[in-house]
Design an enzyme around this catalytic site. Sequence first.
Site, PDB file in Angstrom:
ATOM      1  N   TRP A  31      24.194  63.346  89.623  1.00  0.00           N
ATOM      2  CA  TRP A  31      23.296  63.104  88.473  1.00  0.00           C
ATOM      3  C   TRP A  31      22.018  62.404  88.884  1.00  0.00           C
ATOM      4  O   TRP A  31      20.982  62.589  88.270  1.00  0.00           O
ATOM      5  CB  TRP A  31      24.022  62.504  87.273  1.00  0.00           C
ATOM      6  CG  TRP A  31      24.422  61.049  87.251  1.00  0.00           C
ATOM      7  CD1 TRP A  31      24.830  60.285  88.288  1.00  0.00           C
ATOM      8  CD2 TRP A  31      24.480  60.206  86.080  1.00  0.00           C
ATOM      9  NE1 TRP A  31      25.166  59.025  87.840  1.00  0.00           N
ATOM     10  CE2 TRP A  31      24.964  58.950  86.488  1.00  0.00           C
ATOM     11  CE3 TRP A  31      24.192  60.399  84.732  1.00  0.00           C
ATOM     12  CZ2 TRP A  31      25.156  57.879  85.601  1.00  0.00           C
ATOM     13  CZ3 TRP A  31      24.382  59.340  83.849  1.00  0.00           C
ATOM     14  CH2 TRP A  31      24.849  58.108  84.280  1.00  0.00           C
ATOM     15  N   ASP A  32      22.080  61.658  89.992  1.00  0.00           N
ATOM     16  CA  ASP A  32      20.839  61.094  90.536  1.00  0.00           C
ATOM     17  C   ASP A  32      19.852  62.208  90.854  1.00  0.00           C
ATOM     18  O   ASP A  32      18.669  62.137  90.504  1.00  0.00           O
ATOM     19  CB  ASP A  32      21.113  60.293  91.814  1.00  0.00           C
ATOM     20  CG  ASP A  32      21.936  59.046  91.543  1.00  0.00           C
ATOM     21  OD1 ASP A  32      23.154  59.180  91.319  1.00  0.00           O
ATOM     22  OD2 ASP A  32      21.365  57.935  91.554  1.00  0.00           O
ATOM     23  N   GLN A  38      30.239  64.447  88.367  1.00  0.00           N
ATOM     24  CA  GLN A  38      29.461  63.448  87.622  1.00  0.00           C
ATOM     25  C   GLN A  38      28.853  64.126  86.390  1.00  0.00           C
ATOM     26  O   GLN A  38      28.902  65.343  86.277  1.00  0.00           O
ATOM     27  CB  GLN A  38      28.342  62.875  88.522  1.00  0.00           C
ATOM     28  CG  GLN A  38      28.613  61.469  88.979  1.00  0.00           C
ATOM     29  CD  GLN A  38      27.515  60.879  89.846  1.00  0.00           C
ATOM     30  OE1 GLN A  38      26.671  61.590  90.363  1.00  0.00           O
ATOM     31  NE2 GLN A  38      27.547  59.569  90.008  1.00  0.00           N
ATOM     32  N   ASP A  86      30.375  53.380  86.395  1.00  0.00           N
ATOM     33  CA  ASP A  86      31.502  53.155  87.301  1.00  0.00           C
ATOM     34  C   ASP A  86      32.475  52.031  86.953  1.00  0.00           C
ATOM     35  O   ASP A  86      33.675  52.213  87.017  1.00  0.00           O
ATOM     36  CB  ASP A  86      30.968  52.884  88.717  1.00  0.00           C
ATOM     37  CG  ASP A  86      30.171  54.047  89.270  1.00  0.00           C
ATOM     38  OD1 ASP A  86      30.117  55.106  88.608  1.00  0.00           O
ATOM     39  OD2 ASP A  86      29.616  53.912  90.361  1.00  0.00           O
ATOM     40  N   GLU A  99      17.867  49.048  90.605  1.00  0.00           N
ATOM     41  CA  GLU A  99      18.906  49.943  90.090  1.00  0.00           C
ATOM     42  C   GLU A  99      19.260  49.566  88.647  1.00  0.00           C
ATOM     43  O   GLU A  99      19.451  50.432  87.802  1.00  0.00           O
ATOM     44  CB  GLU A  99      20.136  49.823  91.007  1.00  0.00           C
ATOM     45  CG  GLU A  99      21.253  50.798  90.739  1.00  0.00           C
ATOM     46  CD  GLU A  99      22.444  50.597  91.686  1.00  0.00           C
ATOM     47  OE1 GLU A  99      22.411  49.645  92.513  1.00  0.00           O
ATOM     48  OE2 GLU A  99      23.397  51.382  91.589  1.00  0.00           O
TER      49      GLU A  99
HETATM   50  C1  DGY Z   1      29.339  53.682  94.128  1.00  0.00           C
HETATM   51  O1  DGY Z   1      29.718  53.734  95.296  1.00  0.00           O
HETATM   52  O2  DGY Z   1      29.298  52.640  93.454  1.00  0.00           O
HETATM   53  C2  DGY Z   1      28.858  54.929  93.503  1.00  0.00           C
HETATM   54  O3  DGY Z   1      28.111  54.695  92.385  1.00  0.00           O
HETATM   55  C3  DGY Z   1      29.959  55.887  93.202  1.00  0.00           C
HETATM   56  O4  DGY Z   1      29.389  57.035  92.684  1.00  0.00           O
END
Ligand code: DGY
Length: 433
Positions: free
Chosen positions: A36-37, A108, A170, A402
Site C-alpha cells: 500500500w505504500d 495489505q 499493525d 511516519e
Molecule cells: C513493520 O515491520 O512494522 C511493517 O509495517 C509490517 O508491514
Amino acid sequence: MKERLISQAINVLEENFQPGGFTIPCKGLYPFQWKWDSGFIAIGQAYYDVSKAKQEIATLLDAQWDNGFIPHIVFHNESDTYFPGADVHRSDLSPVSSKKYKSTGMTQPPVTGFVLEEMYRIAKDKEDMFGYIKSQIDKVYDNHKYFYKNRDVNDEGLVFIYHNWESGTDNSPIWDDIWETMNPPEYTFERRDTTHVDASQRPSKREYDHYLYIIEIAKENNYNDAKIAELSPFLVLDPLFNAMLIRSNQALINLYTLIGDNDDKIAQLVKWQVKSIKGFNKKLWDKNLGAYVHYDLRSDEPISFVTSSSFSPLFANIPSKERADILINTMMTKFGGEDKYLCASFDPESDRFDPKKYWRGPVWINMNWILFYGLKNYDYNNLAERVKDDSVELIEKFGFYEYFNCKKGTEDAGYGGGNFSWSAALLIDFLNN
Ligand code: DGY
C-alpha cells in the site's frame, strides 16, 4: 512555502527510489517494496515523474501470484536491516507464489485500483496513461477476483484479513483482545526496527511473538487460504481494508467503462460492489458508537472501538448521507477537539490510546488523505480543509515523519521513520488540491 515543501517532498521520494524500479517506504526501517505504500507513493510521483509512478505499480504487479494475490512486501533485494525477512516468510512454500520474486504470504489494503484512477486524473498526457492502464488493469481485476473467491467466507461481500500486518494498522489496540485468546511461544529473534526507532514508538516483543505465530500457522499450511480461514486464530473483517476494496471496485468500473469492451468484467464488479456495500452497512455499523467497527470472525462479535479506519468508508461512498452525518459527528466529538490535530488513529478518549506508539494513537498522513477525500465526497469541505491544513502543518513543523502526535503543542511530535515516502507523496497531492 508550497514550492519549497513540494521540492523537499520530491527529494524524499527520489532518495528512497531504488534502481530496481520501486521506492522504499524509508531507509533502514523498511528496505523493500510495500504494497500500500507503493500505491500512495505512485500518486505523488505522478505529479513530477510519471514514468516512475508507472514503474512503481508495474513492479508491484509483476510480483503477483498465479492466483491473483498481491503480497504485502516484495523482497527485491537482500537486507539485514529488517526483521522478519524473506527467510521467515518463505513465500516459496505456496505452490502458486511468484517464481520471480520472494515475498511475504500476506497482503495489505487493496489500494491499487483507485491508485490507477488517481494516476489517470493527475497525468497530463491522458492518452499515454490510458495505454498504461490498459496494460495493467486486468491484474488488479484478478486481484479483486482472488479476494472474493478466497476470502469472503460467509458469502456476504466482506473479505477477511488473517494477520494484523494485512490491516496496515499493525499494532492497533483493536487486536489486543485477540492476542488474549492466543498463547504463542516466546520466540528468540533479533528485532531490527528498534535499532532505527525508539522502542517506545514501536510494538512490544510479546506483540511480535503473536505476529510470528500467525505466520507459522500460515506457513504450516503453505499459505492455503481455506486452511488459514479454518485455523488462523486471527480472522477479522476490517473496515479500512474492505473500504479500500470497495473504492477500488468503483475505480475499476470507471476505468473499464472508459476502455469499453469489458461488459462481463463490469457486470461482475457491479455485483461485488452492490453486495459489499450492503454487507458492510449491515455488519460493520455500530449503532451505539455511531461508527463503523471491526468484526472478529473467530468470536463472531464486533470489536467496538472507534479508530481512524472507522471513517474510511466515507472515501468509498459506503454510508448514506444520514449515516455519514452521524459518523462525522462521532469523529468530531472524540477526535476533533481544538487541542488536537486531526486525525488520531485511535479513540483519544480510550484508555488504550497512546499518542506516541505507531497505530495506537498517532496521526498518519495516508489516513488523513483518505479522510480528506472522504469528507469531500459528502460536501464537508471546510472540515476536509482542516484535515489537509493539519497534515501540512505537521509536516512543515516536524518533517516528513511516519506518524505524529495529535496533541497540539507537543515538542518533537514526529515519530517512527524519518523521510517517509508516503508522507512526502501525499503532501504533494494535498498541496495540489
Ligand atoms: C513493520 O515491520 O512494522 C511493517 O509495517 C509490517 O508491514
